[in-house]
Design a protein around this motif. Sequence first.
Motif, PDB file in Angstrom:
ATOM      1  N   MET A  47       0.827  -1.211   0.000  1.00 39.35           N
ATOM      2  CA  MET A  47       0.000   0.000   0.000  1.00 39.35           C
ATOM      3  C   MET A  47       0.863   1.264   0.000  1.00 39.35           C
ATOM      4  SD  MET A  47      -3.046  -1.012  -0.285  1.00 39.35           S
ATOM      5  CE  MET A  47      -3.926   0.495   0.064  1.00 39.35           C
ATOM      6  N   LEU A  48       1.952   1.242   0.739  1.00 39.30           N
ATOM      7  CA  LEU A  48       2.841   2.406   0.769  1.00 39.30           C
ATOM      8  C   LEU A  48       3.479   2.620  -0.598  1.00 39.30           C
ATOM      9  CD1 LEU A  48       3.941   4.605   2.660  1.00 39.30           C
ATOM     10  CD2 LEU A  48       5.887   3.090   3.102  1.00 39.30           C
ATOM     11  N   ARG A  49       3.873   1.545  -1.259  1.00 42.24           N
ATOM     12  CA  ARG A  49       4.459   1.667  -2.603  1.00 42.24           C
ATOM     13  C   ARG A  49       3.432   2.212  -3.595  1.00 42.24           C
ATOM     14  NH1 ARG A  49       7.500   3.538  -5.864  1.00 42.24           N
ATOM     15  NH2 ARG A  49       8.214   2.325  -7.632  1.00 42.24           N
ATOM     16  N   LEU A  50       2.191   1.778  -3.472  1.00 42.29           N
ATOM     17  CA  LEU A  50       1.137   2.314  -4.335  1.00 42.29           C
ATOM     18  C   LEU A  50       0.936   3.806  -4.084  1.00 42.29           C
ATOM     19  CD1 LEU A  50      -1.468  -0.575  -4.182  1.00 42.29           C
ATOM     20  CD2 LEU A  50      -0.214   0.186  -6.222  1.00 42.29           C
ATOM     21  N   ALA A  51       1.003   4.211  -2.834  1.00 38.37           N
ATOM     22  CA  ALA A  51       0.878   5.633  -2.505  1.00 38.37           C
ATOM     23  C   ALA A  51       2.023   6.427  -3.127  1.00 38.37           C
ATOM     24  CB  ALA A  51       0.841   5.837  -0.991  1.00 38.37           C
ATOM     25  N   GLN A  52       3.227   5.877  -3.089  1.00 36.56           N
ATOM     26  CA  GLN A  52       4.363   6.543  -3.728  1.00 36.56           C
ATOM     27  C   GLN A  52       4.088   6.748  -5.217  1.00 36.56           C
ATOM     28  OE1 GLN A  52       7.550   3.726  -2.172  1.00 36.56           O
ATOM     29  NE2 GLN A  52       8.705   5.579  -2.616  1.00 36.56           N
ATOM     30  N   LYS A  53       3.624   5.698  -5.867  1.00 35.05           N
ATOM     31  CA  LYS A  53       3.345   5.775  -7.301  1.00 35.05           C
ATOM     32  C   LYS A  53       2.209   6.746  -7.601  1.00 35.05           C
ATOM     33  CE  LYS A  53       4.991   1.305  -8.913  1.00 35.05           C
ATOM     34  NZ  LYS A  53       4.650   0.157  -9.756  1.00 35.05           N
ATOM     35  N   ALA A  54       1.206   6.780  -6.731  1.00 29.28           N
ATOM     36  CA  ALA A  54       0.035   7.622  -6.957  1.00 29.28           C
ATOM     37  C   ALA A  54       0.383   9.101  -6.948  1.00 29.28           C
ATOM     38  CB  ALA A  54      -1.036   7.329  -5.905  1.00 29.28           C
ATOM     39  N   PHE A  55       1.368   9.500  -6.144  1.00 28.66           N
ATOM     40  CA  PHE A  55       1.637  10.923  -5.970  1.00 28.66           C
ATOM     41  C   PHE A  55       3.006  11.364  -6.464  1.00 28.66           C
ATOM     42  CE2 PHE A  55      -1.557   9.568  -2.926  1.00 28.66           C
ATOM     43  CZ  PHE A  55      -2.600  10.367  -3.343  1.00 28.66           C
ATOM     44  N   ALA A  56       3.764  10.457  -7.040  1.00 32.28           N
ATOM     45  CA  ALA A  56       5.088  10.811  -7.570  1.00 32.28           C
ATOM     46  C   ALA A  56       4.937  11.853  -8.664  1.00 32.28           C
ATOM     47  CB  ALA A  56       5.779   9.566  -8.110  1.00 32.28           C
TER      48      ALA A  56
END
Length: 127
Positions: A47-56
């Motif tokens: 989930m944290l990695r997805l958050a990184q991708k979502a807002f990069a």
Amino acid sequence: MTAPGRFYQVSHLDELEAESIFVMREVVAEMERPVLLFSGGKDSIVMLRLAQKAFAPANIPFPVMHVDTGHNFPEVLDYRDQRVAELGLHLVVASVPDALAAGTVRESGDGMRNRIQTPVLLDAVEK
């Protein structure tokens, strides 16, 4: 590059990732104070990695929270803290042991703390 008349096909995993990223962006757009539960375990790492991708390339725009049962491996907590520091995130720890000590929750006789995580989580969210 696809040949004329052919369509680009997205894998099922890429489709799920794109949908997850969309949901995260919608939550940030619609909710007042979102938070991501992050324990350092395998599910929350994803989930944290997805958050990184979502807002990069920007930073993740919300804090992360761990509802600590007091039954975690030290290595997992070290990893949690390392990732939070690497990403410059604000970590909120809601502590079941602290709630037990304060008398706001009571442990059942079997030693399981899953049920008492919920009031600790709700209290932390309210604060």
